[in-house]
Design a protein around this motif. Structure first.
Motif, mmCIF file in Angstrom:
data_model
loop_
_atom_site.group_PDB
_atom_site.id
_atom_site.type_symbol
_atom_site.label_atom_id
_atom_site.label_comp_id
_atom_site.label_asym_id
_atom_site.label_seq_id
_atom_site.Cartn_x
_atom_site.Cartn_y
_atom_site.Cartn_z
ATOM 1 N N ARG A 1 4.847 7.272 2.014
ATOM 2 C CA ARG A 1 5.944 6.399 1.614
ATOM 3 C C ARG A 1 6.377 6.684 0.175
ATOM 4 O O ARG A 1 7.569 6.671 -0.151
ATOM 5 C CB ARG A 1 5.536 4.922 1.759
ATOM 6 N N TYR A 2 5.386 6.934 -0.691
ATOM 7 C CA TYR A 2 5.719 7.185 -2.090
ATOM 8 C C TYR A 2 6.472 8.502 -2.259
ATOM 9 O O TYR A 2 7.401 8.591 -3.066
ATOM 10 C CB TYR A 2 4.467 7.186 -2.960
ATOM 11 N N TYR B 1 12.472 1.102 -3.325
ATOM 12 C CA TYR B 1 11.107 0.774 -3.769
ATOM 13 C C TYR B 1 10.604 -0.487 -3.056
ATOM 14 O O TYR B 1 9.469 -0.522 -2.561
ATOM 15 C CB TYR B 1 11.066 0.560 -5.271
ATOM 16 N N ALA B 2 11.431 -1.524 -3.025
ATOM 17 C CA ALA B 2 11.023 -2.785 -2.405
ATOM 18 C C ALA B 2 10.775 -2.608 -0.919
ATOM 19 O O ALA B 2 9.826 -3.182 -0.354
ATOM 20 C CB ALA B 2 12.089 -3.845 -2.643
ATOM 21 N N ARG C 1 3.216 2.267 -12.480
ATOM 22 C CA ARG C 1 2.023 1.901 -11.717
ATOM 23 C C ARG C 1 2.290 1.790 -10.220
ATOM 24 O O ARG C 1 1.369 1.566 -9.439
ATOM 25 C CB ARG C 1 1.422 0.599 -12.248
ATOM 26 N N GLU C 2 3.558 1.959 -9.820
ATOM 27 C CA GLU C 2 3.867 1.974 -8.390
ATOM 28 C C GLU C 2 3.534 3.316 -7.743
ATOM 29 O O GLU C 2 3.534 3.442 -6.520
ATOM 30 C CB GLU C 2 5.361 1.666 -8.179
ATOM 31 N N SER D 1 -5.191 5.044 5.168
ATOM 32 C CA SER D 1 -4.335 4.113 4.420
ATOM 33 C C SER D 1 -3.741 4.802 3.197
ATOM 34 O O SER D 1 -2.558 4.599 2.870
ATOM 35 C CB SER D 1 -5.127 2.877 4.005
ATOM 36 N N LEU D 2 -4.524 5.622 2.514
ATOM 37 C CA LEU D 2 -4.016 6.377 1.371
ATOM 38 C C LEU D 2 -2.938 7.351 1.815
ATOM 39 O O LEU D 2 -1.911 7.507 1.142
ATOM 40 C CB LEU D 2 -5.161 7.127 0.687
ATOM 41 N N GLN D 3 -3.133 7.986 2.950
ATOM 42 C CA GLN D 3 -2.145 8.927 3.466
ATOM 43 C C GLN D 3 -0.822 8.226 3.773
ATOM 44 O O GLN D 3 0.259 8.750 3.480
ATOM 45 C CB GLN D 3 -2.690 9.622 4.710
#
Length: 213
Positions: free
Chosen positions: A106-107, A208-209, A55-56, A99-101
């Protein structure tokens, strides 16, 4: 809110293939309590897991790079719920949401780090520490201490023979770290399993953190 407006809740079924390498992606998926394995295939060899999505993240992160074709096979590793959206709708929302971009950028970085880590892990680390890492990653995404997994599936994901998985799982079980019976896996000692895992788990968790925490 724009993203949620184009998503529909679905149930992901264990073992389902959501996309294959080279296919044009039709849907993006955002796991809720399910998780997805990213698998690479070479010639006639069995597939090898190189990444995991919970879910990340999302299945379809390559769309952020302007690429429509899937680079890897996506296999449902943990059944459960997810949000799904049509790629066409996602592409309409994408340019309207800075914000989604930012989050997607980052993901993608986190996912690239995970892919590189998996390659190094396969080359340099023994089966038992790699298995411990895989179990911790699965627990993180399942959000539960127990989940279903067969030794055949573990061998497939880790790219080793079943006898190797049997020996590694037996060692972890004898140490009191896990319990395993007929496809039912239970994490009994999380801190002990973290100590048994290779350094890749801690390195991935730190990235991730830092980027998504």
């Amino acid at each position: 809110m724009r993203l949620l407006s184009i998503c529909k809740p679905i149930e992901l079924v264990l073992g389902d293939v959501l996309c294959r390498p080279g296919e044009t992606l039709r849907h993006v998926h955002f796991p809720v309590d399910s998780f997805i394995s990213l698998v690479t295939n070479t010639d006639d060899h069995p597939g090898l897991e190189v990444g995991m999505i919970g879910r990340e993240g999302m299945l379809g992160a390559h769309l952020a790079l302007g690429v429509a074709r899937a680079p890897l096979q996506a296999l449902v590793q943990g059944a459960g719920t997810a949000w799904r959206a049509d790629v066409a709708a996602f592409r309409r929302v994408w340019p309207q949401s800075p914000s989604l971009q930012r989050v997607m950028g980052r993901y993608v970085y986190v996912l690239m780090t995970q892919l590189a880590s998996s390659a190094a892990c396969l080359r340099y680390h023994l089966i038992a520490p790699r298995l411990a890492r895989w179990l911790l990653m699965s627990q993180d995404r399942a959000h539960a201490d127990e989940f279903r997994v067969t030794q055949e599936f573990l061998a497939y994901m880790l790219g080793v023979r079943r006898v190797g998985v049997t020996a590694a799982a037996g060692a972890l079980q004898n140490a009191g770290l896990i319990g395993y019976t007929r496809g039912h896996m239970a994490i009994l000692d999380r801190s002990g399993l973290e100590k048994a895992a290779c350094s890749c788990y801690g390195a991935d968790a730190a990235v991730y953190a830092q980027q998504l925490g």
